[in-house]
Design an enzyme around this catalytic site. Structure first.
Site, PDB file in Angstrom:
ATOM      1  N   GLY A   1       2.769 -11.149  -6.192  1.00  0.00           N
ATOM      2  CA  GLY A   1       1.395 -11.653  -6.128  1.00  0.00           C
ATOM      3  C   GLY A   1       0.662 -11.094  -4.929  1.00  0.00           C
ATOM      4  O   GLY A   1       1.052 -10.068  -4.368  1.00  0.00           O
TER       5      GLY A   1
ATOM      6  N   HIS B   1      -0.930  -2.607  -6.475  1.00  0.00           N
ATOM      7  CA  HIS B   1      -0.359  -3.241  -7.669  1.00  0.00           C
ATOM      8  C   HIS B   1      -1.138  -2.814  -8.915  1.00  0.00           C
ATOM      9  O   HIS B   1      -0.558  -2.517  -9.964  1.00  0.00           O
ATOM     10  CB  HIS B   1      -0.425  -4.770  -7.557  1.00  0.00           C
ATOM     11  CG  HIS B   1       0.330  -5.347  -6.396  1.00  0.00           C
ATOM     12  ND1 HIS B   1      -0.298  -5.929  -5.317  1.00  0.00           N
ATOM     13  CD2 HIS B   1       1.652  -5.438  -6.147  1.00  0.00           C
ATOM     14  CE1 HIS B   1       0.611  -6.372  -4.464  1.00  0.00           C
ATOM     15  NE2 HIS B   1       1.807  -6.085  -4.929  1.00  0.00           N
TER      16      HIS B   1
ATOM     17  N   GLN C   1      15.092 -12.878  -1.065  1.00  0.00           N
ATOM     18  CA  GLN C   1      14.925 -11.615  -0.344  1.00  0.00           C
ATOM     19  C   GLN C   1      14.315 -11.821   1.035  1.00  0.00           C
ATOM     20  O   GLN C   1      14.108 -10.862   1.777  1.00  0.00           O
ATOM     21  CB  GLN C   1      14.132 -10.609  -1.166  1.00  0.00           C
ATOM     22  CG  GLN C   1      12.673 -10.947  -1.377  1.00  0.00           C
ATOM     23  CD  GLN C   1      12.058 -10.084  -2.461  1.00  0.00           C
ATOM     24  OE1 GLN C   1      12.444 -10.135  -3.617  1.00  0.00           O
ATOM     25  NE2 GLN C   1      11.099  -9.272  -2.084  1.00  0.00           N
TER      26      GLN C   1
ATOM     27  N   GLY D   1       6.445   0.938  -6.985  1.00  0.00           N
ATOM     28  CA  GLY D   1       5.632   1.780  -6.098  1.00  0.00           C
ATOM     29  C   GLY D   1       6.498   2.569  -5.131  1.00  0.00           C
ATOM     30  O   GLY D   1       7.475   2.037  -4.575  1.00  0.00           O
TER      31      GLY D   1
ATOM     32  N   SER E   1      -0.919  -3.050   1.464  1.00  0.00           N
ATOM     33  CA  SER E   1       0.181  -4.014   1.448  1.00  0.00           C
ATOM     34  C   SER E   1      -0.393  -5.421   1.433  1.00  0.00           C
ATOM     35  O   SER E   1      -1.454  -5.673   2.030  1.00  0.00           O
ATOM     36  CB  SER E   1       1.041  -3.831   2.710  1.00  0.00           C
ATOM     37  OG  SER E   1       1.858  -4.970   2.907  1.00  0.00           O
ATOM     38  N   SER E   2       0.308  -6.317   0.758  1.00  0.00           N
ATOM     39  CA  SER E   2      -0.141  -7.716   0.737  1.00  0.00           C
ATOM     40  C   SER E   2      -0.184  -8.283   2.144  1.00  0.00           C
ATOM     41  O   SER E   2      -0.924  -9.232   2.419  1.00  0.00           O
ATOM     42  CB  SER E   2       0.813  -8.560  -0.115  1.00  0.00           C
ATOM     43  OG  SER E   2       0.895  -8.036  -1.413  1.00  0.00           O
TER      44      SER E   2
HETATM   45  P1  AMP Z   1       5.243  -6.549  -3.841  1.00  0.00           P
HETATM   46  O1  AMP Z   1       4.301  -7.508  -4.477  1.00  0.00           O
HETATM   47  O2  AMP Z   1       4.909  -6.192  -2.439  1.00  0.00           O
HETATM   48  O3  AMP Z   1       6.686  -6.930  -4.045  1.00  0.00           O
HETATM   49  O4  AMP Z   1       5.059  -5.178  -4.627  1.00  0.00           O
HETATM   50  C1  AMP Z   1       5.175  -5.115  -6.020  1.00  0.00           C
HETATM   51  C2  AMP Z   1       5.182  -3.683  -6.444  1.00  0.00           C
HETATM   52  O5  AMP Z   1       3.989  -3.048  -6.021  1.00  0.00           O
HETATM   53  C3  AMP Z   1       6.335  -2.874  -5.829  1.00  0.00           C
HETATM   54  O6  AMP Z   1       6.845  -1.973  -6.792  1.00  0.00           O
HETATM   55  C4  AMP Z   1       5.675  -2.146  -4.706  1.00  0.00           C
HETATM   56  O7  AMP Z   1       6.323  -0.945  -4.357  1.00  0.00           O
HETATM   57  C5  AMP Z   1       4.323  -1.871  -5.314  1.00  0.00           C
HETATM   58  N1  AMP Z   1       3.332  -1.608  -4.266  1.00  0.00           N
HETATM   59  C6  AMP Z   1       3.062  -2.372  -3.184  1.00  0.00           C
HETATM   60  N2  AMP Z   1       2.153  -1.775  -2.397  1.00  0.00           N
HETATM   61  C7  AMP Z   1       1.850  -0.596  -2.996  1.00  0.00           C
HETATM   62  C8  AMP Z   1       0.990   0.493  -2.684  1.00  0.00           C
HETATM   63  N3  AMP Z   1       0.256   0.499  -1.579  1.00  0.00           N
HETATM   64  N4  AMP Z   1       0.947   1.544  -3.531  1.00  0.00           N
HETATM   65  C9  AMP Z   1       1.710   1.563  -4.664  1.00  0.00           C
HETATM   66  N5  AMP Z   1       2.541   0.572  -5.014  1.00  0.00           N
HETATM   67  C10 AMP Z   1       2.614  -0.498  -4.204  1.00  0.00           C
END
Ligand code: AMP
Length: 393
Positions: free
Chosen positions: A91, A97, A121, A225, A263-264
Site C-alpha cells: 500500500g 507501484h 518482514q 520493481g 518510495s512509500s
Molecule cells: P512495496 O509496497 O514497497 O512493498 O513495493 C511493492 C512493489 O513495488 C515492489 O515490487 C517494489 O519493488 C515496487 N516498487 C516500489 N518502489 C518502486 C519504484 N520506485 N519503482 C518501481 N517499482 C517500485
C-alpha cells in the site's frame, strides 16, 4: 455492482495486448455479444458459446479480504482463458507501484493488486507501526488507473486483495523474532546479505508472504520493481526453487526528476532530508560512470561512490544542527546479479548490481514553518537504491 457497458467491454477486448489465443476467440465470438449472467453475477458473453469464450466481466475493481471468494474468482478467470498479473504491495501507493500495474495491464487481461503490510518482514524494532497506511487514496488511485486502462483497451485491475493478518497467518500469530515460531521460507545465504544483514528477518518475511500470496492468487505472472534489487533475486529464487507455476517480470525503478527512487517511505523525509537524500543515487551514479568508462575492478568502481558519501556527510556535519540532515551509509555494494554476493571484479558476461542503503537520521532542531514530512521529521528513514551494470559481452 453495476455492469460494465458493452462498448467499453468490447473496447477492452480489442486490445493488441490480448494474448493470441484469446484474440482468436474474440474474432469468433465478437459479433454475438449476447449477454447472460453467471450464478455469481459475473456477466458473460453468449450463454450458448463454449465456456472458454464466456469472459467474466465486472464493472468495478472488486475488493477481497478473504481467500475463498478470491479463489472462486480466480477459477472463473481461468475457465474464461484470462490471465492474471499479480502486483504485491504494502500500500501507500505511488507512481512506482502504478508503473508495475501498468506493465501488468499491458501483458494480462486482469491485474490483481495485493495490499498487505506484512508484519514478519519487519524486525521487532523496525517501523511496522508507523508504516504509512493510505487505503482510501490507494483505492482511489487504482480506480482512476483502471478507468484509464479501460479507455486504453488494456487489461483491467479486476481485484484488490487486502487480507488481514489472521487470514495470512492462519495457524500461528506472525513472529518477527529469531529463530521465531511459525512456518517460514528462508534463503541462505541470500537472505542474510546486504539488506538481510541489516534486517535479519526481512527476506524470511518477504519470501514467506510472497509464497502465501502466490498460492492464494495463482498468478500467471508476478510483477516486482527493480527498486528492490535483492528482493527481485529472492523472488526469482523462490519461484525456481519451489517450482512455482508463475513467471517473474521485473520493472524498472520509477524516480523523481533528480533521480531519487520513489518510495512509500519518502513521505517521512520533509524538505531538509529530501534535499540530502539524493546522496545515495548520486554515489551510485558515480560508480556506474566508472563501469561505463571501462573499469571492472571493485575498488576502481566503488571508490568515487564511497568518496561522495563521505564528502556529503562531512558537509552536513559542519552545518548548524538547525540546518543539517545527518545520515549514515549502511552499505555500498558491488554484487553478482544472481546471488547478490560481493564481487572483486565484474564478469562482463553477467554484469553486476551496484546497490546501497542510507539511513536518514531524525531532523535536529526543527524550525518554525519548516516542512518536516509525516512524523514531524522524527522518524529515521532507511532508503535503498541500485543500478544494474549491464553485461557488455
Ligand atoms: P512495496 O509496497 O514497497 O512493498 O513495493 C511493492 C512493489 O513495488 C515492489 O515490487 C517494489 O519493488 C515496487 N516498487 C516500489 N518502489 C518502486 C519504484 N520506485 N519503482 C518501481 N517499482 C517500485
Amino acid at each position: 455492482m453495476a455492469a460494465r457497458s458493452a462498448p467499453l467491454f468490447m473496447a477492452h477486448l480489442r486490445t493488441a495486448a490480448v494474448p493470441t489465443a484469446r484474440r482468436c476467440l474474440l474474432r469468433s465470438f465478437a459479433p454475438v455479444p449476447r449477454v447472460s449472467f453467471a450464478r455469481n453475477g459475473i456477466r458473460c458473453l453468449s450463454s450458448t458459446a463454449p465456456r472458454r469464450s464466456a469472459f467474466a466481466v465486472n464493472d468495478l475493481t472488486q475488493v477481497f479480504h478473504d481467500v475463498a471468494p478470491l479463489r472462486k474468482f480466480r477459477r472463473e478467470l481461468l475457465l474464461n482463458n484470462r490471465t492474471v498479473g499479480l502486483v504485491p504491495t504494502m500500500g501507500a501507493l505511488h507512481e512506482g507501484h502504478i508503473s508495475l500495474v501498468r506493465k501488468a495491464a499491458e501483458e494480462n487481461t486482469d491485474v490483481w493488486v495485493t495490499i498487505y503490510v506484512n508484519p514478519t518482514q519487519f524486525g521487532l524494532n523496525e517501523d511496522l507501526a508507523s508504516y504509512p497506511k493510505t487505503w482510501e487514496t490507494d483505492m482511489e488511485m487504482l480506480r482512476h488507473l483502471d478507468r484509464q486502462l479501460a479507455r486504453e483497451g488494456k487489461g483491467r485491475v479486476s481485484a484488490v486483495f487486502a487480507p488481514n493478518t489472521n487470514t495470512m497467518y492462519p495457524t500461528s500469530p506472525p513472529d518477527s523474532s529469531i529463530p521465531g515460531v511459525g512456518s517460514f521460507i528462508e534463503m541462505r545465504p541470500l537472505g542474510q546479505l546486504l539488506e538481510g544483514a541489516s534486517r535479519p528477518v526481512f527476506f524470511r518475511g518477504v519470501a514467506t508472504v510472497c509464497m502465501k500470496l502466490f498460492n492464494i492468487c495463482e498468478p500467471d505472472v508476478v510483477y516486482f520493481g527493480q527498486k528492490d534489487a535483492q528482493q527481485t533475486v529472492v523472488i526469482k529464487k523462490l519461484v525456481k526453487d519451489f517450482h512455482l507455476n508463475t513467471r517473474v517480470r521485473i520493472c524498472e525503478t520509477s524516480r523523481e526528476p533528480d533521480g531519487l527512487a520513489l518510495s512509500s517511505r519518502n513521505v517521512y523525509l520533509g524538505e531538509r532530508r529530501r534535499a540530502v537524500a539524493i546522496v545515495l543515487n548520486q554515489a551510485l551514479r558515480k560508480a556506474e560512470a566508472q563501469y561505463i568508462a571501462g573499469k571492472r575492478l571493485r575498488g576502481d568502481i566503488l571508490w568515487p561512490a564511497v568518496d561522495h558519501g563521505d564528502r556529503i556527510q562531512h558537509e552536513q556535519e559542519n552545518l548548524q544542527p538547525s540546518k543539517r540532515a545527518l545520515f549514515q551509509v549502511d552499505y555500498l555494494s558491488l554484487a553478482d546479479p544472481d546471488t547478490m554476493e560481493e564481487i572483486d571484479k565484474v564478469d562482463e558476461t553477467k554484469g553486476a548490481i551496484l546497490s546501497g542503503a542510507v539511513k536518514m537520521m531524525p531532523v535536529e532542531e526543527p524550525q518554525e514553518g519548516e516542512q518536516l514530512g509525516l512524523g514531524g521529521g522524527q522518524v529515521a528513514v532507511r532508503l535503498i537504491d541500485n543500478i544494474v551494470l549491464q553485461p557488455t559481452r
